[in-house]
Design an enzyme around this catalytic site. Structure first.
Site, mmCIF file in Angstrom:
data_model
loop_
_atom_site.group_PDB
_atom_site.id
_atom_site.type_symbol
_atom_site.label_atom_id
_atom_site.label_comp_id
_atom_site.label_asym_id
_atom_site.label_seq_id
_atom_site.Cartn_x
_atom_site.Cartn_y
_atom_site.Cartn_z
ATOM 1 C CG PHE A 63 -1.908 -1.151 1.216
ATOM 2 C CD1 PHE A 63 -3.089 -1.085 0.480
ATOM 3 C CD2 PHE A 63 -1.642 -2.325 1.916
ATOM 4 C CE1 PHE A 63 -3.978 -2.149 0.447
ATOM 5 C CE2 PHE A 63 -2.523 -3.400 1.892
ATOM 6 C CZ PHE A 63 -3.694 -3.311 1.162
ATOM 7 C CG PHE A 77 -7.304 10.040 -1.397
ATOM 8 C CD1 PHE A 77 -6.892 9.746 -2.691
ATOM 9 C CD2 PHE A 77 -6.444 9.779 -0.354
ATOM 10 C CE1 PHE A 77 -5.633 9.202 -2.930
ATOM 11 C CE2 PHE A 77 -5.193 9.236 -0.577
ATOM 12 C CZ PHE A 77 -4.783 8.943 -1.862
ATOM 13 C CB CYS A 103 -1.271 2.200 -8.557
ATOM 14 S SG CYS A 103 0.361 1.513 -8.222
HETATM 15 N N1 LIG Z 1 4.458 1.922 -7.787
HETATM 16 C C1 LIG Z 1 3.628 1.956 -6.765
HETATM 17 O O1 LIG Z 1 3.388 2.998 -6.154
HETATM 18 C C2 LIG Z 1 2.970 0.685 -6.302
HETATM 19 C C3 LIG Z 1 2.344 0.664 -5.041
HETATM 20 C C4 LIG Z 1 1.742 -0.518 -4.613
HETATM 21 C C5 LIG Z 1 1.759 -1.624 -5.431
HETATM 22 N N2 LIG Z 1 2.348 -1.568 -6.662
HETATM 23 C C6 LIG Z 1 2.381 -2.782 -7.471
HETATM 24 O O2 LIG Z 1 3.657 -3.394 -7.306
HETATM 25 C C7 LIG Z 1 4.069 -4.016 -8.532
HETATM 26 C C8 LIG Z 1 5.398 -3.437 -8.969
HETATM 27 O O3 LIG Z 1 5.223 -2.067 -9.257
HETATM 28 P P1 LIG Z 1 6.447 -1.077 -9.511
HETATM 29 O O4 LIG Z 1 5.872 0.278 -9.633
HETATM 30 O O5 LIG Z 1 7.500 -1.353 -8.513
HETATM 31 O O6 LIG Z 1 6.927 -1.602 -10.955
HETATM 32 P P2 LIG Z 1 8.282 -1.207 -11.733
HETATM 33 O O7 LIG Z 1 7.953 -1.287 -13.163
HETATM 34 O O8 LIG Z 1 8.843 0.058 -11.160
HETATM 35 O O9 LIG Z 1 9.303 -2.375 -11.316
HETATM 36 C C9 LIG Z 1 9.177 -3.698 -11.724
HETATM 37 C C10 LIG Z 1 10.576 -4.304 -11.815
HETATM 38 O O10 LIG Z 1 10.450 -5.697 -12.047
HETATM 39 C C11 LIG Z 1 11.505 -6.090 -12.917
HETATM 40 N N3 LIG Z 1 11.171 -7.377 -13.544
HETATM 41 C C12 LIG Z 1 10.222 -7.655 -14.469
HETATM 42 N N4 LIG Z 1 10.237 -8.967 -14.778
HETATM 43 C C13 LIG Z 1 11.212 -9.525 -14.042
HETATM 44 C C14 LIG Z 1 11.727 -10.850 -13.922
HETATM 45 N N5 LIG Z 1 11.201 -11.847 -14.643
HETATM 46 N N6 LIG Z 1 12.744 -11.074 -13.067
HETATM 47 C C15 LIG Z 1 13.279 -10.068 -12.365
HETATM 48 N N7 LIG Z 1 12.836 -8.794 -12.423
HETATM 49 C C16 LIG Z 1 11.825 -8.524 -13.253
HETATM 50 C C17 LIG Z 1 11.611 -4.925 -13.886
HETATM 51 O O11 LIG Z 1 12.852 -4.900 -14.566
HETATM 52 C C18 LIG Z 1 11.414 -3.727 -12.952
HETATM 53 O O12 LIG Z 1 12.647 -3.264 -12.438
HETATM 54 C C19 LIG Z 1 2.923 -3.789 -9.508
HETATM 55 O O13 LIG Z 1 2.067 -4.891 -9.459
HETATM 56 C C20 LIG Z 1 2.232 -2.556 -8.955
HETATM 57 O O14 LIG Z 1 0.862 -2.505 -9.327
HETATM 58 C C21 LIG Z 1 2.970 -0.446 -7.099
#
Ligand SMILES: NC(=O)c1ccc[n+]([C@@H]2O[C@H](COP(=O)([O-])OP(=O)(O)OC[C@H]3O[C@@H](n4cnc5c(N)ncnc54)[C@H](O)[C@@H]3O)[C@@H](O)[C@H]2O)c1
Length: 434
Positions: free
Chosen positions: A150, A250, A261
């Site tokens: 979160f 919000f 997201c």
């Molecule tokens: N960004 C946010 O604020 C946030 C908050 C809560 C939840 N989320 C969720 O968390 C998840 C990740 O989001 P994010 O923003 O960190 O994404 P991101 O795109 O910043 O990071 C994802 C990372 O995963 C790596 N990756 C992809 N496939 C891979 C593999 N097979 N092996 C190793 N590494 C691999 C990519 O190279 C990248 O560095 C998503 O599901 C998102 O919805 C994001």
């Protein structure tokens, strides 16, 4: 504990760093070689306040390591977090290819029992898919935990270190106890660690984001109505936010929500609903309102200057989808900038952290200013899209001296309209009528 975090993006990198900060040994994995190389050279691939010194501290202490070697990470860890992206597929559903590919990798390299924790935002039922993906490929036992994240970009460290709650989806009491132990240093003020089924945990994340987005779209509609009837949304926001049943968060109207997201999670929840013959009508309205809202600043600019913006110079403040991040995924500023360009305006943009990312999307179509004031030199209008703190109290007399036309379109209602009008500005906010 020995932990692996697969995926070193906004979530994985923060989770790995914070887990190591609490004394765990953490191996942070990514398949992006350049990212891992940079991390090993002290270059942090994202902007997140407080992250850099925490990474430095924990890498020096050798509690946090970065590698592309998932085999080593799986072998050396009892708990493996999956924190890879779940981008929207063409039909709006969450694309699980990265999650399932990591699950296969884990299965290939497991040499004993493991706990696999899904931190990515994934649709209901994904824990079952991940379990099957692993069990089809190994004889070693695996427990799948659904542990949605979160955190908010911009305050990610604080959010991870002091979560309002931790959600643990599992069907095993023993695994729940292990997860509670892992999270115990993060909830010392007794914020709850909620244990529930995998499915409920998976859904909790989508429902949280959907409800937050609903509040925003609702307030945006109300702000637009305020403009139509001459009421001030600022007073209304305070009037309703002080009701404890509603609360103040919000309720800020603006130029629409974006980011990696909210838009994608709403679409994914709707898709899951449809697959199960359920129609989420409120969420359809939330998205429709938001798509319109992202165009409201362009509409206001055209109402002031006319349909043709040819020959106008417009300074845009803020490109990231919200303050304190360099993330521009689905940022409303991109819609605003493209809309203004399509009507013939020349644009100068300024953002404290997102200029590099913006350049990748906007190319040579805009001028990249070096400061807030540089963006406004000779400008006919200031359009504020993202409410970075450094935009809140600028030197307006100076701005009035450098602009060709002192007109302000305040897409986040951060300025005082009365004060601005007093010093000669024309002011437009979102639902501000004072
Ligand atoms: N960004 C946010 O604020 C946030 C908050 C809560 C939840 N989320 C969720 O968390 C998840 C990740 O989001 P994010 O923003 O960190 O994404 P991101 O795109 O910043 O990071 C994802 C990372 O995963 C790596 N990756 C992809 N496939 C891979 C593999 N097979 N092996 C190793 N590494 C691999 C990519 O190279 C990248 O560095 C998503 O599901 C998102 O919805 C994001």
């Amino acid at each position: 504990m020995h932990i692996a975090v697969v995926g070193s993006g906004y979530v994985g990198l923060v989770a790995a760093t914070c887990l190591s900060e609490m004394g765990n040994d953490v191996i942070c994995v990514d398949n992006d070689k350049k990212k891992i190389e940079d991390l090993n050279n002290g270059i942090i691939p994202i902007y997140e306040p407080g992250l850099k010194p925490m990474i430095e501290r924990n890498t020096v202490e050798e509690r946090l390591v970065f590698t592309t070697d998932i085999a080593r990470a799986v072998r050396e860890s009892a708990i493996i977090f999956i924190a890879v992206g779940t981008p929207p597929d063409e039909d709006g559903s969450a694309d699980l290819k990265h999650v399932l590919s990591v699950a296969s990798d884990i299965a290939t390299h497991m040499d004993g029992s493991r706990i696999v924790v899904n931190k990515s935002t994934v649709p209901v039922g994904t824990a079952d898919l991940v379990r099957k993906q692993i069990q089809d490929r190994t004889k070693h036992p695996v427990h799948i935990v659904s542990n949605p994240e979160f955190l908010k970009e911009g305050t990610a460290i604080d959010d991870f270190m002091k979560p309002d709650r931790v959600v643990i989806g599992t069907d095993s009491e023993e695994v729940a106890d292990t997860m509670k132990e892992l999270y115990s240093p993060f909830v010392r003020t007794n914020n709850p660690v909620l244990v529930m089924s995998n499915r409920s945990a998976e859904m909790t994340k989508y429902v949280a984001n959907s409800l937050l987005a609903t509040r925003i779209s609702f307030m945006n509609e109300i702000a637009n109505m305020c403009d139509a009837v001459g009421a001030d949304v600022h007073d209304i926001r305070i009037g309703i936010g002080s009701d404890r049943r509603i609360g103040p968060s919000f309720l800020f109207p603006g130029a629409g929500f974006g980011g990696s997201c909210f838009p994608k999670d709403i679409r994914a929840l709707q898709k899951t609903a449809l697959e199960n013959d359920v129609e989420l009508r409120v969420l359809k309205a939330v998205t429709d309102v938001n798509e319109d809202q992202k165009k409201i600043l362009v509409r206001k600019v055209m109402e002031h200057f006319g349909q043709d913006l040819d020959g106008l110079n417009i300074g845009v403040w803020g490109i990231s989808f919200k303050p304190n991040t360099d993330d521009i995924r689905e940022a409303p500023a991109l819609t605003v900038i493209k809309g203004l360009l399509s009507k013939g305006a020349s644009i100068s943009v300024y953002d404290p952290q997102a200029m590099e990312n913006a350049r990748r999307i906007l190319g040579d179509g805009v001028r990249y200013a070096t400061s807030v004031y540089d963006a406004l030199t000779g400008a006919d209008a200031l359009v504020l899209v993202t409410e970075w703190t450094e935009f809140r109290e600028p030197d307006f007399p100076r701005i009035s001296g450098i602009m060709r036309n002192p007109v302000v379109f305040d897409g986040r209602n951060v300025f005082n309209p009365v004060k601005l009008r007093k010093i000669g500005f024309t002011y437009y906010g979102i639902g501000r009528n004072v």
